[in-house]
Every structure is written in C-alpha cells, then in structure tokens.
Design a protein around this motif. Structure first.
Motif, PDB file in Angstrom:
ATOM      1  N   ARG A 176      41.724  34.747  36.698  1.00  0.00           N
ATOM      2  CA  ARG A 176      43.111  34.348  36.405  1.00  0.00           C
ATOM      3  C   ARG A 176      43.322  33.093  37.042  1.00  0.00           C
ATOM      4  N   HIS A 222      38.727  44.369  36.260  1.00  0.00           N
ATOM      5  CA  HIS A 222      38.751  43.686  34.873  1.00  0.00           C
ATOM      6  C   HIS A 222      37.320  43.164  34.663  1.00  0.00           C
ATOM      7  N   ASP A 278      35.606  44.433  40.437  1.00  0.00           N
ATOM      8  CA  ASP A 278      37.132  44.340  40.097  1.00  0.00           C
ATOM      9  C   ASP A 278      37.291  45.417  39.011  1.00  0.00           C
ATOM     10  N   HIS A 315      33.897  39.179  34.109  1.00  0.00           N
ATOM     11  CA  HIS A 315      35.268  39.313  34.944  1.00  0.00           C
ATOM     12  C   HIS A 315      36.146  38.313  34.432  1.00  0.00           C
ATOM     13  N   VAL A 316      37.238  38.879  34.393  1.00  0.00           N
ATOM     14  CA  VAL A 316      38.333  38.045  33.751  1.00  0.00           C
ATOM     15  C   VAL A 316      39.129  37.325  35.063  1.00  0.00           C
TER      16      VAL A 316
END
Ligand code: UD2
Ligand code: MN
Length: 576
Positions: free
Chosen positions: A367, A231, A229, A364-365
């Motif tokens: 959300r 981010h 991904d 990984h961020v």
C-alpha cells in the motif's frame, strides 16, 4: 561494485486501463525489477516499495477446491490467473469510496474469488526440486487490524489450497482489536468450517502487530512458525522451500520472494529474484540489487537460497523453539515498524542466518499509505521503535540515524535493559561484525573520519544535498544544524557521502554532482587536508570552492589557491 537501488516500482505497468497485459508470460526480469522498497515504510512519505496448477499437485489441489465454499463462483470471475481486475466506468466512484477503507482497491478484491487461481510464477528449475521427505509441520500466524474480509480470507484460502496438508498444522488468526463487525462472530463461524484447523485469537486492546504476533506464536503447536500479513496470496509450492531450509539448519530464518499484488487492480506481479533487503541511514527498509559476490557464492544459481542482510518483516518461517531462543520480538515495540530490522540484526549478530528462498513466492498487497490509526502518533511510534532498535543493536552506527534524522533523538526508547541483557546472554557479535561480514555494501560505512555538517569558512554556509536526487549538483545553504540534507560522512574510502549519494566530479570544469556511491574511488575520491581545510578531488587535483555569486548555491571545483572560500570545516555540534 556495490549495490544499486532497484529502480521504480511497478506502477507504470498498471496505468493503462485498456491495455491487455499478457500475463501468461510473466517475466521475472522485467516486470518488477522494480519496487523501490516494496512498500515498506508507507507512512513516512517514503517512496515505497502460468500455467495453473503443476502436475504433481493437480489431484490434491482439485480435491481441495471442491471443499472450498466459493469454488462454484470462481469460474469466470475477474482476476483469475492473477490477472488485473477492470472496474467498469460507472463503478469508479464506488471504487474510490471503498479504496479508503483499506488503502487498496477493495471493490476489486471483493470481485475476485477467495480461491482465485494464480499462474505458477516460479523459476523453471524450482518445479523439479526435491525437498527432504520429512519436513517439519508449520502453523501459520496472521495478525490483522481492520483487515478486509476478502483479502484476509483469500490469504487463508491460498494457504489451504497451496500447502501440502500434512505440513499444515493450523492457521492462527490474531485480531488486533479490529472495529469491524464481520471480523467478530461471523469470522469465527466461517473459519470453523474450513478444512484446516483455523481459529481466531483476539488481543484485549490494540497491541500493534509485534505483540499480536507474540500472542499468535504462543498458540502455535507446529514445529515451525510461519508469519504472513493478512493480504497475501501464496503460490504453488511456496511452503516446501521455506521448511527445507530450516531442516538444513534450524537457525535459519527464511523468507519467500515477496511478489506484488497491485493495490489498484489486484494483478499478481512478479518481483525480481535478484534483490535483497537493506536499509538506509534513516533505517527505512529498502530493496537493493544482490551484489555479485552473493551471486557468486550461490554459483549464479538463481534458485539457490539467498543470504539477505535484512528482511521486509511480514512473511517468514522460523523454527518455533529457535524463535524463542533468539528472543522472539521486542515487546516494547508498538503498532508497526522497526521489528523487521531488529530481528534481522539480531538473527545475524547472534548466530543465525537470514535467507530468501527464491523458489517460494508469495504475493502481498503493498500500500502507498497506511489505512489504520497509530494511537500516539505515527512518527512518535515509529521513532520509538527505531530508538529501541538502535540503542540495542547499532552500537556507534546509531549516530548515522540520529545525525541524519535529529528529530528522532526526542523519541524515548523506554527501558531496553532486557533486550541488552538478551544480547549479552546470547553473546551476540558487534554491529561492526555485521557490517564487515554480512553487509559490506551497507550505506553505513564501516570506517569514517567524520559525520556531520561541512561548513565553508568564508560564507558560513553548509554543504547541502538540497533534497535533490541522483546526478544533480550538490548545493550549499544556511547551516541549520538539523542534520538531514546537511549531514555528510567523510569515509575512510575518502568518499563524502550522504546516505546513498556521494560527491562526484567527472571533470575539472564540470559541476560537483551527487551520484550513487560506487565504492570504487575514481571520481568519488576526495582528500581532506585538515591543515589547509581543503577538500581536494583526487582525480582532477582541484579544490572544492564555495558557490560563486552567479550560482549562489552550487559549490564548484577550482585550482587550489589558499583562499578562504576553499576552506571547509568539519567540526559540527554532532558528536563526532
Ligand atoms: C511491512 C511488513 C509488515 C511489518 C511492517 C513493519 C511485509 C510484506 N510487510 O509493512 O509485516 O513487518 O513492515 O512493522 O513485509 N497490524 C496489526 N496491528 C496493528 C498494525 C498492523 O495487527 O496495529 C497487522 C496488519 O493488519 C497487517 C500486518 O500487521 O496484517 C502488517 O501491517 P501492514 O500490512 O500495514 O504492514 P506493511 O505491509 O506496510
Ligand atoms: Mn502488509
């Protein structure tokens, strides 16, 4: 004894702004034994989900650091060593404003160096592992739509800084029709100067992450494709364990442990190394605790590769030729969702292996909600993707999905004949085989007598979970025929279950609760007598009876007495 959902995400750990967390002591057990679902399905309103550079790489990494344009700024910047960023009080308004752009703390991200240092979060024993001296080369494919500059470039820099240069063929960025100026020429000029060949491809129109990845994959010249991904932050030694598994067996699809970069503070928080991927009746990806049998297969070695029933989807390596042999991705899937389970089932059912390499760790961020648009509607798109997935791969078990979530029946899968032909051509095994051999702990029971609503003969109301959670009483209410909370399976193990909850009675006088299914009979064993229409609790010998007038919505246990209030009908409109 079955698997257990991993409790509560990491949020608690981040609440107190003033608290200084001792981040050098990253504890794999404690800090994120967590992540209900590691942030997957952010859109469906579901809960989601050290010491620096190791000796071996020190010289190499230092050299790379000097090539980084931002290195001089990085010292003394916030967030170094993966620490949380603290936003000064007078910047909180700006912070909130910027949060909306990407649904993470963009202000924090912008304060952190693109080269920020991270602790070496690997298990002690990972640091001394030997990998084959000849590993395949890999190309990194990162797709994005309207990603932030700093998260995207930090992903890229973390790859460059922490991958052996000889293994890194190129980095391919696929811009999926972003509408941000800086992702145009500015990005191209920036990546042209990077020390590793990096280029930007662009989809002509918004294609969604699945088709964007397919575009990226076409340009891969390495032997292995590694998807990330946009981010992420790769940590020390992340790449070798992934590639090494593919050398062992080219049909292996390998994921890192996905650690958590806090969407609030950008703190790097380690995830548990004893969770694997599963899914529920609604086909949401979920993390669950690895069952004992898989621990035993690995000789209780926490650094040994872990076979996982499903993957989160964003971060994995796959042999490039094998990627195409096994059917790459379903091009009919749009924007977001479903492709991770689709690939998981396909890989397992068609002769491959899906693993997590615990020595590979990438942050990984995660959300809580999605920052971008879903042209055509979020639910519509996700339902469409899931319809394609269930029609091709789930066989009879697609009824769990549709019964539980009848709204999904309206979604059209479109033409799936190509994907069905693929399944035939590859001579893939059945979903039953998958449940029996790969995922016996699945919430979808292997054998069951009934799936649908359970109606009381006297009151004409239906058993209903009332959307309640674990260890609460089961209810009953007006039969709405809309599935969801009123859908139960009566399984061959004699459980009455709804997703991960089973009817459970601990005493003859006590209430009937909904408890996490443990698959061990006991208080969760019920015998349905199709003649008398009784639901009889084995341990207490009592019968399930409609709610009394005092407690109108709570069925209870009573001595069996042939009354109409103890008759339950399992004969709904559903197909079964
Ligand atoms: C998870 C996966 C994600 C994907 C998704 C299901 C992880 C860490 N992430 O969701 O990779 O498998 O589940 O589909 O396992 N993007 C586009 N075009 C779009 C939409 C998204 O390029 O139309 C990009 C997006 O910028 C990001 C990537 O695709 O880089 C994944 O999207 P996400 O981060 O919103 O998905 P996530 O992490 O919630
Ligand atoms: Mn993501």
């Amino acid at each position: 004894a079955g698997e257990y959902d991993v409790e509560q995400p990491n949020a608690e750990r981040l609440v107190d702004d003033n608290q200084l967390v001792n981040d050098n002591e990253i504890n794999t057990e404690k800090s994120l034994d967590a992540e209900d679902s590691a942030g997957i399905a952010p859109i469906m309103g579901q809960g989601f989900v050290s010491g620096g550079i190791s000796m071996t790489y020190r010289s190499v990494v230092l050299k790379k650091w000097f090539q980084a344009p931002t290195v001089r700024e990085s010292r003394g910047k916030p967030g170094e060593m993966g620490k949380p960023v603290k936003i000064p009080a007078d910047m909180k308004d700006l912070m909130k404003e910027k949060f909306k752009e990407n649904q993470f703390n963009l202000l924090a991200s912008d304060m952190i160096s693109l080269n920020r240092s991270l602790t070496d979060v690997r298990h002690e024993n990972c640091r001394h592992k030997h990998y084959p001296s000849k590993l395949p080369t890999t190309s990194i494919v990162i797709v994005f739509h309207n990603e932030a500059w700093t998260t995207l470039l930090r992903t890229v820099w973390s790859v460059i800084n922490r991958s052996p240069r000889s293994l890194l063929k190129e980095i391919i960025l696929v811009d999926d029709a972003s509408e941000r100026d800086f992702l145009g020429k500015q990005l191209e000029d920036y990546v042209a100067k990077l020390p590793v060949r990096t280029f930007v491809l662009r989809t002509e129109k918004r294609s969604g992450l699945i088709r964007a990845r397919l575009l990226g994959a076409e340009h891969v010249t390495g032997e292995v494709i590694t998807f990330l991904d946009a981010h992420c932050e790769c940590t020390e030694g992340w790449l070798e364990p992934l590639l090494a598994r593919i050398v062992q067996n080219r049909r292996t699809v390998v994921c890192p442990i996905i650690d958590v970069i806090s969407d609030e503070t950008f703190e790097y928080i380690t995830a548990s190394d004893s969770t694997w991927g599963g899914f529920n009746w609604k086909l949401n990806f979920r993390w669950y605790r690895v069952p004992q049998r898989e621990m035993a297969r690995r000789n209780n070695d926490r650094t040994a590769p872990l076979r996982t029933p499903t993957m989160a989807g964003g971060l994995f390596s796959i042999d490039k030729d094998y990627f195409y042999e096994i059917g790459s991705y379903d091009e009919g899937m749009d924007i977001w969702g479903g492709e991770n389970l689709e690939m998981s089932f396909r890989v397992w059912m068609c002769g491959g292996l899906l693993e997590i390499a615990p020595c590979s760790r990438v942050g990984h961020v995660f959300r809580k909600s999605t920052p971008y648009t879903f042209p055509g509607g979020t639910t519509e798109i996700v339902n469409h993707n899931n319809a394609r997935l269930v029609e091709v791969w789930l066989d009879d078990w697609k009824e769990f999905y549709y019964s539980f979530y009848p709204g999904a029946r309206k979604a059209s899968a479109g033409d799936v004949s190509d994907r069905k032909a693929l399944r035939d051509r590859l001579q893939c095994k059945s979903f039953r085989w998958y449940l029996e051999n790969v995922y016996p702990e699945s919430l979808m029971p292997l054998d069951y007598y009934y799936l649908g609503e359970i109606r009381n003969a006297e009151t004409e109301t239906c058993l209903d979970t009332m959307g309640r959670k674990y260890n609460e009483k089961v209810g009953s209410s007006y039969c709405h025929g809309l599935g969801g909370n009123q859908v139960f399976a009566y399984t061959k193990r004699q459980q009455i279950m709804s997703d991960d909850l089973c009817l459970d009675a601990a005493s003859s006088s006590g209430p009937v609760n909904m408890v996490r299914c443990h698959n061990m009979g006991g208080n969760q064993e019920w015998v349905y007598d199709a003649e008398e229409k009784w639901i009889r609790h084995t341990n207490t010998g009592q019968c399930l009876q409609r709610a009394t007038r005092d407690d109108a919505s709570t069925p209870l246990l009573r001595p069996c007495n042939y009354s109409k209030g103890q008759q339950w009908l399992m004969e709904s409109k559903f197909k079964w």
